[in-house]
Scaffold this motif. Sequence first.
Motif, PDB file in Angstrom:
ATOM      1  N   THR A 167      21.385  -1.786  79.949  1.00 52.93           N
ATOM      2  CA  THR A 167      20.148  -2.524  79.674  1.00 52.93           C
ATOM      3  C   THR A 167      18.966  -1.578  79.575  1.00 52.93           C
ATOM      4  O   THR A 167      18.103  -1.719  78.688  1.00 52.93           O
ATOM      5  N   GLU A 168      18.901  -0.581  80.457  1.00 58.40           N
ATOM      6  CA  GLU A 168      17.799   0.374  80.431  1.00 58.40           C
ATOM      7  C   GLU A 168      17.873   1.271  79.187  1.00 58.40           C
ATOM      8  O   GLU A 168      16.848   1.580  78.578  1.00 58.40           O
ATOM      9  N   LEU A 169      19.085   1.668  78.789  1.00 62.51           N
ATOM     10  CA  LEU A 169      19.241   2.474  77.579  1.00 62.51           C
ATOM     11  C   LEU A 169      18.778   1.699  76.349  1.00 62.51           C
ATOM     12  O   LEU A 169      18.166   2.267  75.435  1.00 62.51           O
ATOM     13  N   GLU A 170      19.039   0.401  76.339  1.00 63.10           N
ATOM     14  CA  GLU A 170      18.579  -0.432  75.227  1.00 63.10           C
ATOM     15  C   GLU A 170      17.064  -0.608  75.271  1.00 63.10           C
ATOM     16  O   GLU A 170      16.391  -0.566  74.230  1.00 63.10           O
ATOM     17  N   ARG A 171      16.512  -0.778  76.432  1.00 63.34           N
ATOM     18  CA  ARG A 171      15.062  -0.954  76.558  1.00 63.34           C
ATOM     19  C   ARG A 171      14.318   0.276  76.066  1.00 63.34           C
ATOM     20  O   ARG A 171      13.244   0.163  75.450  1.00 63.34           O
ATOM     21  N   VAL A 223      29.155   6.918  72.024  1.00 62.77           N
ATOM     22  CA  VAL A 223      28.908   8.326  72.357  1.00 62.77           C
ATOM     23  C   VAL A 223      27.649   8.465  73.209  1.00 62.77           C
ATOM     24  O   VAL A 223      27.613   9.236  74.180  1.00 62.77           O
ATOM     25  N   ILE A 224      26.606   7.714  72.868  1.00 65.91           N
ATOM     26  CA  ILE A 224      25.362   7.772  73.649  1.00 65.91           C
ATOM     27  C   ILE A 224      25.601   7.296  75.074  1.00 65.91           C
ATOM     28  O   ILE A 224      25.127   7.902  76.043  1.00 65.91           O
ATOM     29  N   ALA A 225      26.351   6.209  75.231  1.00 65.18           N
ATOM     30  CA  ALA A 225      26.643   5.689  76.572  1.00 65.18           C
ATOM     31  C   ALA A 225      27.447   6.710  77.376  1.00 65.18           C
ATOM     32  O   ALA A 225      27.163   6.953  78.557  1.00 65.18           O
ATOM     33  N   GLN A 226      28.457   7.313  76.752  1.00 65.55           N
ATOM     34  CA  GLN A 226      29.270   8.304  77.446  1.00 65.55           C
ATOM     35  C   GLN A 226      28.438   9.522  77.842  1.00 65.55           C
ATOM     36  O   GLN A 226      28.593  10.067  78.940  1.00 65.55           O
ATOM     37  N   THR A 227      27.562   9.951  76.940  1.00 64.46           N
ATOM     38  CA  THR A 227      26.714  11.100  77.237  1.00 64.46           C
ATOM     39  C   THR A 227      25.740  10.789  78.356  1.00 64.46           C
ATOM     40  O   THR A 227      25.512  11.610  79.257  1.00 64.46           O
ATOM     41  N   ALA A 228      25.154   9.593  78.319  1.00 61.73           N
ATOM     42  CA  ALA A 228      24.239   9.185  79.381  1.00 61.73           C
ATOM     43  C   ALA A 228      24.962   9.129  80.722  1.00 61.73           C
ATOM     44  O   ALA A 228      24.412   9.518  81.759  1.00 61.73           O
ATOM     45  N   ALA A 229      26.213   8.659  80.703  1.00 60.56           N
ATOM     46  CA  ALA A 229      26.996   8.620  81.935  1.00 60.56           C
ATOM     47  C   ALA A 229      27.268  10.028  82.449  1.00 60.56           C
ATOM     48  O   ALA A 229      27.188  10.292  83.654  1.00 60.56           O
ATOM     49  N   LEU A 285      20.451  12.722  86.191  1.00 59.90           N
ATOM     50  CA  LEU A 285      19.508  12.335  85.143  1.00 59.90           C
ATOM     51  C   LEU A 285      19.624  10.844  84.858  1.00 59.90           C
ATOM     52  O   LEU A 285      20.717  10.330  84.632  1.00 59.90           O
ATOM     53  N   GLU A 286      18.508  10.164  84.870  1.00 60.51           N
ATOM     54  CA  GLU A 286      18.467   8.727  84.627  1.00 60.51           C
ATOM     55  C   GLU A 286      18.078   8.457  83.175  1.00 60.51           C
ATOM     56  O   GLU A 286      17.578   9.354  82.476  1.00 60.51           O
ATOM     57  N   PRO A 287      18.306   7.216  82.683  1.00 61.38           N
ATOM     58  CA  PRO A 287      17.947   6.894  81.299  1.00 61.38           C
ATOM     59  C   PRO A 287      16.509   7.242  80.944  1.00 61.38           C
ATOM     60  O   PRO A 287      16.243   7.703  79.827  1.00 61.38           O
ATOM     61  N   ARG A 288      15.582   7.083  81.880  1.00 57.42           N
ATOM     62  CA  ARG A 288      14.184   7.389  81.574  1.00 57.42           C
ATOM     63  C   ARG A 288      13.986   8.867  81.257  1.00 57.42           C
ATOM     64  O   ARG A 288      13.059   9.232  80.543  1.00 57.42           O
ATOM     65  N   HIS A 289      14.860   9.718  81.790  1.00 56.63           N
ATOM     66  CA  HIS A 289      14.758  11.141  81.504  1.00 56.63           C
ATOM     67  C   HIS A 289      15.201  11.472  80.075  1.00 56.63           C
ATOM     68  O   HIS A 289      14.928  12.567  79.579  1.00 56.63           O
ATOM     69  N   LEU A 290      15.899  10.535  79.444  1.00 55.19           N
ATOM     70  CA  LEU A 290      16.457  10.778  78.118  1.00 55.19           C
ATOM     71  C   LEU A 290      15.536  10.314  76.999  1.00 55.19           C
ATOM     72  O   LEU A 290      15.868  10.462  75.817  1.00 55.19           O
ATOM     73  N   ARG A 291      14.393   9.758  77.369  1.00 53.28           N
ATOM     74  CA  ARG A 291      13.471   9.250  76.349  1.00 53.28           C
ATOM     75  C   ARG A 291      13.025  10.359  75.411  1.00 53.28           C
ATOM     76  O   ARG A 291      12.813  10.132  74.214  1.00 53.28           O
ATOM     77  N   ALA A 292      12.892  11.571  75.928  1.00 51.34           N
ATOM     78  CA  ALA A 292      12.459  12.694  75.081  1.00 51.34           C
ATOM     79  C   ALA A 292      13.461  12.956  73.961  1.00 51.34           C
ATOM     80  O   ALA A 292      13.071  13.373  72.864  1.00 51.34           O
ATOM     81  N   PHE A 293      14.749  12.708  74.221  1.00 51.20           N
ATOM     82  CA  PHE A 293      15.755  12.908  73.188  1.00 51.20           C
ATOM     83  C   PHE A 293      15.550  11.918  72.038  1.00 51.20           C
ATOM     84  O   PHE A 293      15.687  12.263  70.866  1.00 51.20           O
ATOM     85  N   ARG A 294      15.205  10.678  72.389  1.00 51.21           N
ATOM     86  CA  ARG A 294      14.935   9.661  71.382  1.00 51.21           C
ATOM     87  C   ARG A 294      13.727  10.042  70.539  1.00 51.21           C
ATOM     88  O   ARG A 294      13.740   9.929  69.314  1.00 51.21           O
ATOM     89  N   THR A 295      12.689  10.525  71.199  1.00 52.52           N
ATOM     90  CA  THR A 295      11.475  10.921  70.488  1.00 52.52           C
ATOM     91  C   THR A 295      11.752  12.080  69.534  1.00 52.52           C
ATOM     92  O   THR A 295      11.313  12.076  68.379  1.00 52.52           O
ATOM     93  N   ALA A 296      12.490  13.080  70.019  1.00 50.15           N
ATOM     94  CA  ALA A 296      12.813  14.231  69.174  1.00 50.15           C
ATOM     95  C   ALA A 296      13.694  13.819  67.997  1.00 50.15           C
ATOM     96  O   ALA A 296      13.503  14.294  66.867  1.00 50.15           O
ATOM     97  N   ALA A 297      14.646  12.922  68.254  1.00 48.60           N
ATOM     98  CA  ALA A 297      15.537  12.464  67.181  1.00 48.60           C
ATOM     99  C   ALA A 297      14.752  11.704  66.117  1.00 48.60           C
ATOM    100  O   ALA A 297      15.010  11.856  64.915  1.00 48.60           O
TER     101      ALA A 297
END
Length: 232
Positions: free
Chosen positions: A130-134, A152-158, A165-177
Amino acid sequence: MSIGEVLTHLRVEFPDTTISKLRFLEAEGLVEPERTPAGYRKYSWEDVARLRFVLTAQRDQYLPLRVIREQLAALDEGPEPAGRQRPALVAVGPTGEVPHRGHIDSAPVDVRLSRSDLVERGGVDESTLTELERLGLIVSRSPGWYDADALVIAQTAAGLGAYGLEPRHLRAFRTAADREVGLFAQLIAPLARQNDPAARARAAETARELVGLAQRLHAALLRAGLGDALGQ
């Protein structure tokens, strides 16, 4: 072999290969199957070996077709051992190294997962998904269904979660992508908008090559940065 028989043979190792892909590689001069009097393609085992060489180089090294074509030309100019019926072509990188696969998941491109399937195969719990989707890291392609990229994203996040590292830490990856998508879209949009199937195939091929090059650059930059942190 007919093009359909070749496709069946190659899909064992390259499940996302299509008839259009094989025709595109032929149009690019990477393989030249014989033609029957009626115009049907007939592939030899050598043709199949060349196709496997091309697909391996693309999948494992993200090499552009220009480089792959040069490697095939070099092989064609070399001596061929007598009696060999199936050339053992091996794709190599720009410096001559033999590639090795290291994928997180081998899910086919057309995978279709329910939410519960994604939770189970992705190794994440419901709240994490849910947080990854948000955060926009995972988006369902149709109501309640997810594709191979979501897996793949879910597996990598896991995997990153195991290091704290929590989903909020991965927001930078979304921005860069998103920035890279905007940049690359400018390059492929003119081709993708054309009605010519060959132009659209070239757009898809260009997108694949750009993604591979971006992945290699990102990995190299991370290694360089972490090398400084490790005092190397």
